[in-house]
Enzyme design. Structure first.
Site, PDB file in Angstrom:
ATOM      1  N   GLY A 293       0.829  -1.189   0.000  1.00  0.00           N
ATOM      2  CA  GLY A 293       0.000   0.000   0.000  1.00  0.00           C
ATOM      3  C   GLY A 293       0.866   1.242   0.000  1.00  0.00           C
ATOM      4  O   GLY A 293       1.978   1.236   0.541  1.00  0.00           O
ATOM      5  N   ASP A 294       0.396   2.322  -0.619  1.00  0.00           N
ATOM      6  CA  ASP A 294       1.075   3.601  -0.434  1.00  0.00           C
ATOM      7  C   ASP A 294       1.001   3.941   1.051  1.00  0.00           C
ATOM      8  O   ASP A 294       0.162   3.413   1.792  1.00  0.00           O
ATOM      9  CB  ASP A 294       0.438   4.692  -1.293  1.00  0.00           C
ATOM     10  CG  ASP A 294       1.406   5.828  -1.603  1.00  0.00           C
ATOM     11  OD1 ASP A 294       2.413   5.965  -0.885  1.00  0.00           O
ATOM     12  OD2 ASP A 294       1.150   6.582  -2.553  1.00  0.00           O
ATOM     13  N   CYS A 295       1.863   4.830   1.490  1.00  0.00           N
ATOM     14  CA  CYS A 295       2.063   4.997   2.929  1.00  0.00           C
ATOM     15  C   CYS A 295       0.863   5.683   3.589  1.00  0.00           C
ATOM     16  O   CYS A 295       0.653   6.887   3.426  1.00  0.00           O
ATOM     17  CB  CYS A 295       3.351   5.741   3.185  1.00  0.00           C
ATOM     18  SG  CYS A 295       4.768   4.829   2.549  1.00  0.00           S
TER      19      CYS A 295
END
Length: 798
Positions: free
Chosen positions: A309-311
């Site tokens: 996942g993106d942060c």
């Protein structure tokens, strides 16, 4: 966990107003603006290799190099307690000291050089080579250059990893498309074309980083991001954290995902990052259609490839998207949908609870962690010093080839937009002896790097480069990017300019206006800069303007002003950018790059919302990208001038034995040895003889566009099917350029997302000027080359 309490407090405070709103500003905690909110996720360094010689793992299957990577990873994961398993589901994996498994940081950056590493203050491992931003590199139209850059970055990354200062995976490349010119992260991308530019960049960068196509061992693990439909930061308070992008099936297949298909199927990328935004109501990181049906079942993502996942994106599934009822459910939804690793804290914070509530099983967690470790195994993480990349050291970073390539990339990427003959400057024997260098980019250093950069070994500003030249240089800033430093700065600049023989204004935009979490509100030149340029032009002295930055600005006032003698787009040229710009201006190098974005008139950014994802003209939307725009651009996609003159003519070998008609069934029935799919084969070669009829040696670049009225309306203006760069064409000499035109490149995407080859008349044309045109006909019945799968969510939200 460190940072968890503060992030909870901030995000909880947003909850009453944020949920369910489509136009709302949120605290953005992914970048340096609020690093304390994500302190654990931002940790760098401290990574070490497991001891497979005498450590606790040495007698287990994970250290058996003869076993399959999946089996080795599964054996390792089976040794973990449930708590240890949970603690390895985030980007900052804790490892398992009990069994000798070190901690591992998944978040490493490599957009245009090693970044987010544990750099030392001085000496060894205190810097990495900083190449131009991808938007600049792509403008060079040199696919070999992309591969070379990625190869050097991977070598330097390996050296940092071997010293315990980096990881074996990188959160790069960014292969989203620069659809709308206000986007703050367009500088990170290869431009506005998806099928040809973004896909080519993805292939060359990924195979350069990973050491080949599905290399064994992997040199590093590339991550294709951001999947999918992500191209807005905060335009008009539409936050990237909560944007729900409405995208038709046709546009999704045609524009927002083909580069991810190439990354997965052809380049064999081992990691993909799901994005913050939702698409048609479903957040990307909990979208099982994206992560399973498309990515794994249709795009042929490698079996043990993992999705990160993106942060913070997993948390965003709950807030602000409101797709899940709470953070625990957001974590459960995401892992079950196919997000294997959470760059964030939601997984390790809530999986004990989710497991207790039977929202997730141990098998769900094991699947994700096994995929991560299988990829690390492919990269030699458990192979000891026998791994071929373990001997890369700091001496491999200190490589003159790396620094030379950074300069070469910068020089190849500079685009000449306008030139009335003033360029290149001749030697000081002419009337030009003193140059006034003015503007906010004149003494640029870190400005030249854009975003996502590590410390560079050196930074050569335009001022330094010109001071080292044969010209006498006078310098004053004149104005900053958006404001004047004081009330007299512009008048001082005018005085300086009056005393010089020639003026160079270096300005444009930079990361104070365009960056992660920040879009522009307009695409005009900053008014303070345009005012000063106009005053400088009124002096009547020779004037050269450098337009810097990733996004385009409306330069029509400069294009139409006869007192502006030359206009150059310099992008973000990297550590040697100043030298490259000076060498282009003084004729030591010749420009040959082309724009990979359209330069629109200023009103383009005002007539329709930037979050309108529809490419085709509709209502106030005049059409997006060069394929569909119905207006008149200031400078076209693909525009770029040379210092010399070239003539191009069709080669006698152009086409396929000079055929002008092809039956679709016969074409698709051909044997395709050497190609995975028959549609990847060239239908014909667009072969062009290029002659330098001028008096300067120069590279030559070209783009090949297709246009047709085959298939249903509306029809695109044209689309890019290939490009190439010829090096060092001497005056009076000729070279041959061959651009393969594949079967697939001629197909169009229908409303259901299927890629269809239609019968009809086609033309392949060289560049916007259509210098060479090759016409041919496809006969027979239309054929579906790629079937878009039925969209359904395999995992229902909780």
């Amino acid at each position: 966990m460190p940072g968890a309490a503060s992030i909870v407090a901030v995000l909880a405070a947003l909850l009453p107003t944020a949920l369910g709103q489509a136009n709302q500003s949120y605290v953005d905690y992914n970048i340096e603006a609020n690093p304390d909110l994500f302190s654990e996720c931002l940790e760098t360094g401290g990574t070490s290799f497991p001891d497979c010689e005498s450590g606790p793992l040495s007698k287990t299957l994970v250290c058996d190099t003869s076993a399959k990577p999946h089996d080795r990873a599964a054996a390792l994961v089976s040794l973990l307690t449930f708590e240890e398993l949970v603690n390895n589901t985030a980007n900052t994996g804790h490892g398992a000291p009990r069994i000798g498994l070190p901690a591992y940081q998944v978040w490493n950056e490599a957009l245009h050089g090693v970044a987010h590493a544990d750099f030392s203050d001085a000496g060894g491992f205190s810097w990495s080579t900083s190449f131009p931003q991808p938007i600049s590199t792509m403008a060079a139209l040199n696919r070999t250059l992309i591969h070379q850059i990625a190869t050097i970055i991977s070598t330097q990354g390996r050296a940092f990893m071997n010293a315990g200062r980096y990881g074996l995976d990188v959160y790069s490349p960014n292969i989203n498309t620069f659809r709308h010119p206000v986007w703050g992260r367009g500088q990170e991308t290869p431009g506005e074309d998806a099928y040809c530019l973004a896909s080519t960049y993805a292939y060359e960068y990924i195979t350069g980083i990973q050491g080949g196509v599905d290399a064994n061992p992997l040199k590093l693990i590339a991550t294709a991001k951001h999947y999918a439909g992500y191209d807005i930061e905060n335009w008009d308070n539409h936050s990237r954290l909560g944007n729900d992008m409405q995208i038709t099936q046709q546009d999704l297949a045609e524009y927002y995902t083909p580069q991810f298909l190439v990354a997965s199927r052809d380049a064999k990328v081992h990691s993909v990052m799901c994005s913050y935004n939702a698409v048609n109501g479903v957040p990307s990181c909990s979208n099982s259609f994206f992560l399973q049906t498309l990515l794994r079942d249709t795009f042929d993502f490698v079996e043990d490839g993992y999705v990160s996942g993106d942060c913070g994106a997993v948390y965003n599934v709950f807030n602000p998207h409101g797709y899940a009822t709470n953070e625990s459910s957001a974590a459960a939804d995401s892992i079950r949908a196919g997000t294997d690793i959470d760059c964030g804290v939601s997984y390790p914070r809530h999986f004990q609870e989710s497991f207790h509530d039977q929202e997730v099983s141990r098998q769900d967690l094991e699947r994700g962690v096994t995929r991560l470790y299988a990829s690390l195994i492919r990269a030699g993480y458990f192979d000891g010093k026998t791994s071929p990349y373990r001997n890369i050291t700091w001496s491999d970073v200190v490589s003159t080839n790396a620094q030379n390539l950074s300069y070469e990339a910068a020089a190849q990427s500079i685009v000449l937009l306008k030139n009335d003959g003033i360029l290149p400057l001749t030697s000081t024997s002419s009337s030009t002896k003193t140059i006034a260098l003015i503007g906010p980019w004149a003494n640029a250093t870190t400005q030249m790097l854009g975003n996502y950069y590590g410390p560079a070994p050196y930074l050569i500003s335009p001022l330094q480069a010109f001071q080292d030249s044969e010209y006498k240089i006078t310098y004053t800033i004149g104005t900053n990017t958006t404001t004047d430093p004081d009330s007299t700065s512009q008048s001082t600049a005018l005085t300086t300019a009056k005393e010089a023989d020639l003026i160079i204004f270096a300005g444009g935009i930079d990361n104070t206006l365009e960056t992660e979490a920040q879009d522009r509100s307009n695409i005009t030149w900053p008014s303070n800069q345009l005012s000063l340029i106009t005053k400088l032009a009124d002096l009547g002295k020779p004037l050269i303007v450098l337009q810097m930055g990733g996004g385009q600005v409306d330069s029509s006032a400069l294009k139409n002003n006869k007192n502006v003698n030359a206009l150059i787009w310099g992008g973000y040229p990297g550590q040697s950018g100043g030298q490259a710009l000076a060498d282009i201006i003084t004729g030591k190098r010749a420009p040959a790059a082309r724009l990979v974005t359209t330069q629109y008139p200023a009103e383009y950014a005002e007539v329709f919302p930037a979050i309108d994802m529809n490419l085709r003209p509709n209502g106030s939307n005049p059409g997006q990208t060069y394929m569909w725009y119905t207006g008149t651009p200031v400078y076209e996609f693909g525009h770029g001038l040379f210092y010399t003159n070239f003539t191009a003519s069709a080669s006698a070998s152009s086409g396929t034995k000079n055929r002008t008609s092809f039956n679709i069934d016969e074409v698709l029935g051909r044997p395709h040895l050497g190609y995975k799919l028959v549609e990847q084969m060239p239908l014909l070669n667009f072969t062009v003889d290029v002659k330098n009829t001028g008096d300067r040696v120069s590279d030559y670049t070209a783009m090949a566009f297709v246009n047709t009225t085959a298939g249903p309306a509306p029809h695109p203006n044209k689309w890019l099917v290939g490009f190439d760069r010829l090096s060092a064409v001497e005056p009076g000499s000729a070279k041959t350029m061959v651009i393969p035109v594949t079967v697939d490149s001629l197909a169009r995407t229908d409303e259901e997302g299927n890629r269809v080859l239609y019968p009809g008349r086609y033309e392949v044309a060289l560049n916007n000027e259509r210098e060479v045109v090759l016409g041919f006909t496809l006969t027979g019945e239309k054929a579906v080359l790629f079937k878009w799968p039925k969209e359904e969510q395999l995992i229902a939200p909780q």
